[in-house]
Design a protein around this motif. Structure first.
Motif, PDB file in Angstrom:
ATOM      1  N   ILE A 118      -5.221  24.148   1.210  1.00  0.00           N
ATOM      2  CA  ILE A 118      -5.777  25.115   0.259  1.00  0.00           C
ATOM      3  C   ILE A 118      -4.945  26.391   0.341  1.00  0.00           C
ATOM      4  O   ILE A 118      -4.802  26.968   1.424  1.00  0.00           O
ATOM      5  CB  ILE A 118      -7.257  25.423   0.591  1.00  0.00           C
ATOM      6  CG1 ILE A 118      -8.090  24.138   0.490  1.00  0.00           C
ATOM      7  CG2 ILE A 118      -7.801  26.495  -0.340  1.00  0.00           C
ATOM      8  CD1 ILE A 118      -9.525  24.322   0.920  1.00  0.00           C
ATOM      9  N   SER A 237     -16.741  24.981  -2.344  1.00  0.00           N
ATOM     10  CA  SER A 237     -15.843  25.362  -1.251  1.00  0.00           C
ATOM     11  C   SER A 237     -14.826  26.376  -1.777  1.00  0.00           C
ATOM     12  O   SER A 237     -14.970  26.890  -2.883  1.00  0.00           O
ATOM     13  CB  SER A 237     -15.134  24.129  -0.678  1.00  0.00           C
ATOM     14  OG  SER A 237     -14.439  24.478   0.506  1.00  0.00           O
ATOM     15  N   GLU A 239     -11.208  27.428  -3.160  1.00  0.00           N
ATOM     16  CA  GLU A 239     -10.080  26.880  -3.906  1.00  0.00           C
ATOM     17  C   GLU A 239      -8.786  27.612  -3.561  1.00  0.00           C
ATOM     18  O   GLU A 239      -7.715  27.026  -3.527  1.00  0.00           O
ATOM     19  CB  GLU A 239     -10.348  26.970  -5.407  1.00  0.00           C
ATOM     20  CG  GLU A 239      -9.313  26.288  -6.270  1.00  0.00           C
ATOM     21  CD  GLU A 239      -9.727  26.277  -7.730  1.00  0.00           C
ATOM     22  OE1 GLU A 239      -9.428  27.254  -8.441  1.00  0.00           O
ATOM     23  OE2 GLU A 239     -10.367  25.296  -8.144  1.00  0.00           O
ATOM     24  N   GLU A 240      -8.926  28.921  -3.278  1.00  0.00           N
ATOM     25  CA  GLU A 240      -7.755  29.732  -2.930  1.00  0.00           C
ATOM     26  C   GLU A 240      -8.221  30.982  -2.197  1.00  0.00           C
ATOM     27  O   GLU A 240      -9.271  31.542  -2.519  1.00  0.00           O
ATOM     28  CB  GLU A 240      -6.983  30.123  -4.192  1.00  0.00           C
ATOM     29  CG  GLU A 240      -5.713  30.913  -3.921  1.00  0.00           C
ATOM     30  CD  GLU A 240      -4.961  31.250  -5.197  1.00  0.00           C
ATOM     31  OE1 GLU A 240      -3.865  31.818  -5.091  1.00  0.00           O
ATOM     32  OE2 GLU A 240      -5.481  30.939  -6.288  1.00  0.00           O
ATOM     33  N   ARG A 247     -11.291  32.641  -4.100  1.00  0.00           N
ATOM     34  CA  ARG A 247     -11.747  31.994  -5.331  1.00  0.00           C
ATOM     35  C   ARG A 247     -12.384  30.672  -4.941  1.00  0.00           C
ATOM     36  O   ARG A 247     -11.810  29.893  -4.182  1.00  0.00           O
ATOM     37  CB  ARG A 247     -10.592  31.753  -6.299  1.00  0.00           C
ATOM     38  CG  ARG A 247     -11.050  31.159  -7.631  1.00  0.00           C
ATOM     39  CD  ARG A 247      -9.965  31.245  -8.686  1.00  0.00           C
ATOM     40  NE  ARG A 247      -9.554  32.618  -8.934  1.00  0.00           N
ATOM     41  CZ  ARG A 247     -10.239  33.506  -9.637  1.00  0.00           C
ATOM     42  NH1 ARG A 247     -11.414  33.162 -10.160  1.00  0.00           N
ATOM     43  NH2 ARG A 247      -9.790  34.719  -9.813  1.00  0.00           N
ATOM     44  N   LEU A 248     -13.584  30.440  -5.462  1.00  0.00           N
ATOM     45  CA  LEU A 248     -14.331  29.248  -5.107  1.00  0.00           C
ATOM     46  C   LEU A 248     -14.092  28.129  -6.117  1.00  0.00           C
ATOM     47  O   LEU A 248     -13.566  28.352  -7.215  1.00  0.00           O
ATOM     48  CB  LEU A 248     -15.822  29.571  -5.021  1.00  0.00           C
ATOM     49  CG  LEU A 248     -16.210  30.742  -4.112  1.00  0.00           C
ATOM     50  CD1 LEU A 248     -17.725  30.883  -4.050  1.00  0.00           C
ATOM     51  CD2 LEU A 248     -15.620  30.571  -2.719  1.00  0.00           C
ATOM     52  N   THR A 249     -14.509  26.936  -5.741  1.00  0.00           N
ATOM     53  CA  THR A 249     -14.302  25.772  -6.610  1.00  0.00           C
ATOM     54  C   THR A 249     -15.184  25.820  -7.855  1.00  0.00           C
ATOM     55  O   THR A 249     -14.958  25.040  -8.783  1.00  0.00           O
ATOM     56  CB  THR A 249     -14.581  24.475  -5.832  1.00  0.00           C
ATOM     57  OG1 THR A 249     -15.871  24.550  -5.217  1.00  0.00           O
ATOM     58  CG2 THR A 249     -13.528  24.249  -4.763  1.00  0.00           C
ATOM     59  N   ASP A 250     -16.176  26.702  -7.884  1.00  0.00           N
ATOM     60  CA  ASP A 250     -16.964  26.878  -9.116  1.00  0.00           C
ATOM     61  C   ASP A 250     -16.356  27.951 -10.007  1.00  0.00           C
ATOM     62  O   ASP A 250     -16.976  28.413 -10.954  1.00  0.00           O
ATOM     63  CB  ASP A 250     -18.424  27.214  -8.786  1.00  0.00           C
ATOM     64  CG  ASP A 250     -18.569  28.532  -8.024  1.00  0.00           C
ATOM     65  OD1 ASP A 250     -17.549  29.235  -7.835  1.00  0.00           O
ATOM     66  OD2 ASP A 250     -19.697  28.853  -7.618  1.00  0.00           O
ATOM     67  N   ASP A 251     -15.122  28.377  -9.664  1.00  0.00           N
ATOM     68  CA  ASP A 251     -14.303  29.336 -10.415  1.00  0.00           C
ATOM     69  C   ASP A 251     -14.785  30.775 -10.287  1.00  0.00           C
ATOM     70  O   ASP A 251     -14.300  31.665 -10.990  1.00  0.00           O
ATOM     71  CB  ASP A 251     -14.224  28.961 -11.902  1.00  0.00           C
ATOM     72  CG  ASP A 251     -12.923  29.474 -12.523  1.00  0.00           C
ATOM     73  OD1 ASP A 251     -11.900  29.516 -11.811  1.00  0.00           O
ATOM     74  OD2 ASP A 251     -12.937  29.844 -13.712  1.00  0.00           O
TER      75      ASP A 251
END
Length: 436
Positions: A118, A237, A239-240, A247-251
């Motif tokens: 990640i 989780s 994302e970056e 930044r999360l996986t739900d944007d």
């Protein structure tokens, strides 16, 4: 007559208990050598209490020299095992190489942080595997609140008071549970922050907290966390990661300076270099903890995929409970290979789990009887005191002090952030500054 030599790689739960059992059952019949980066056994389950200022770091360690009389300790990080020449290669704390021959080998190297590809995580996240990381986290949490108190920039203050824990397993759940209480305590000591929101988030791709444990423990822990205001997000989780936040996986983007990585562990990389069969990185062994084709080599704990005879077709989970008992069984089987006793298969039924949620809260299922609140807390602390091989009185005394005296919240400043990078293979390696 030259005594046969038994080399034990690692002094975690499996290695420590293997060495202690061998020092008794093979006394006088074999030379027992432990190779470990530090001179102590670390009682990992109490690290969250170190990070939240309840316990002092030394009180969750046990001196190997004191508890393992008659066992030779070699300080070093094992970086190679040659099963053909029966040698163990290591580097001592100064970086100087060393080598040990063996007649019997016990691989109990344990586990290291699990890294995921990640962007930014290796640079901006910190793990939670050892004393350096626990001490760093305590200082870091304290510093964030002090910095927030010093600024009048509300956006910056919000970021400083936001803490993101990734991984809702045993470690992440306890870190979040203790951490939210610690920052609440710090907030009370900084009047300028009386109206400031202390935001804690717990993320995991799983569908529930403590996914590997009984659902009743999961529900108890989830309820306690949410009651304390922890933002529990399952199925989400990172994302970056960046310096300004994650930044999360739900944007969504969360401004924060605190990313705590508790997604799990993987077996120590030393296992990879053997060229032997593995199961998800763990060395495959038989029910006697022996490596197929190498009857003089035993493996146990997180580094070994030990058949679970109570659940045919599966391997034992990576828990301290199994590691401790496997270490003892490995010692008995090593002794049997010298003619003392007989080989016995490893078989153990889980006795239940305990999860300390800080304050007066805990979740436990001793002998699979579900408990919560004060009864669970009493069982949890009693279990830890019985399981610790040393420092019981000091630990119990510190718990008493914490109940009746104000907690100390000063920064020590002894562990800089660059000394606890997430991609360090094991917490002890920071003594050499080496990164894998």
């Amino acid at each position: 007559m030259v005594k046969p030599r038994v080399v034990i790689v690692g002094a975690g739960f499996a290695g420590f208990h293997a060495a202690r059992r061998l020092s008794r059952v093979a006394r006088g019949r074999a030379e027992v050598v432990v190779v470990n980066p530090t001179d102590y056994f670390l009682y990992v389950p109490l690290l969250p209490e170190v990070a939240s200022g309840i316990l002092e770091p030394r009180h969750v360690t046990v001196s190997l020299a004191e508890e393992l009389p008659g066992v030779r300790l070699v300080l070093g990080e094992v970086d190679g095992l040659d099963l053909e020449s029966k040698t163990v290669r290591y580097a001592d704390p100064t970086g100087a190489p060393g080598e040990l021959g063996y007649d019997r080998l016990v691989i109990a190297a344990g586990s290291v942080n699990k890294l995921l590809p990640i962007p930014g995580v290796a640079e901006y996240a910190h793990g939670f595997r050892g004393i350096p990381e626990a001490v760093f986290l305590r200082d870091h949490l304290t510093q964030q609140i002090e910095l927030a108190d010093a600024t009048d920039d509300q956006a910056e203050r919000d970021a400083l008071c936001t803490f993101v824990v990734v991984g809702a397993g045993y470690t992440g759940t306890e870190v979040a549970a203790h951490g939210v209480l610690y920052t609440a305590l710090l907030q009370k000591r900084h009047p300028r922050l009386s109206e400031q929101r202390m935001r804690w988030m717990l993320l995991d791709v799983a569908d529930r907290v403590l996914p590997e444990l009984d659902e009743r423990l999961s529900r108890t822990a989830d309820a306690v966390l949410r009651e304390r205001g922890v933002d529990v997000r399952m199925g989400v989780s990172v994302e970056e990661a960046a310096e300004s936040g994650v930044r999360l996986t739900d944007d969504s983007f969360v401004p924060t300076r605190s990313l705590i990585w508790c997604v799990g562990v993987r077996p120590d990389p030393v296992v990879d270099g053997l060229g032997l069969k593995t199961d998800k990185g763990r060395l495959v062994v038989d029910e006697y903890l022996q490596v197929p084709g190498h009857p003089e080599v035993f493996a146990c704990g997180d580094a070994a995929a030990v058949p679970d005879l109570t659940r045919p077709g599966e391997v034992t989970p990576m828990t301290a409970q199994h590691a401790e008992r496997q270490g003892k069984q490995a010692a008995d089987n090593v002794a049997a290979s010298f003619g003392t006793g007989e080989l016995r298969p490893y078989k153990h039924h889980d006795l239940g789990f305990v999860v300390d949620l800080g304050g007066t809260q805990a979740a436990a299922n001793p002998l699979h009887v579900p408990l919560a609140g004060l009864p669970a807390k009493a069982v949890t602390r009693g279990y830890h005191l019985l399981s610790m091989p040393g420092n019981r009185i000091r630990t119990a005394t510190e718990w008493l002090y914490d109940a009746v005296l104000p907690r100390q919240t000063t920064q020590l400043g002894v562990i800089p952030a660059e000394s606890v990078p997430l991609d360090t293979a094991a917490p002890e390696h920071i003594t050499r500054g080496r990164r894998r």
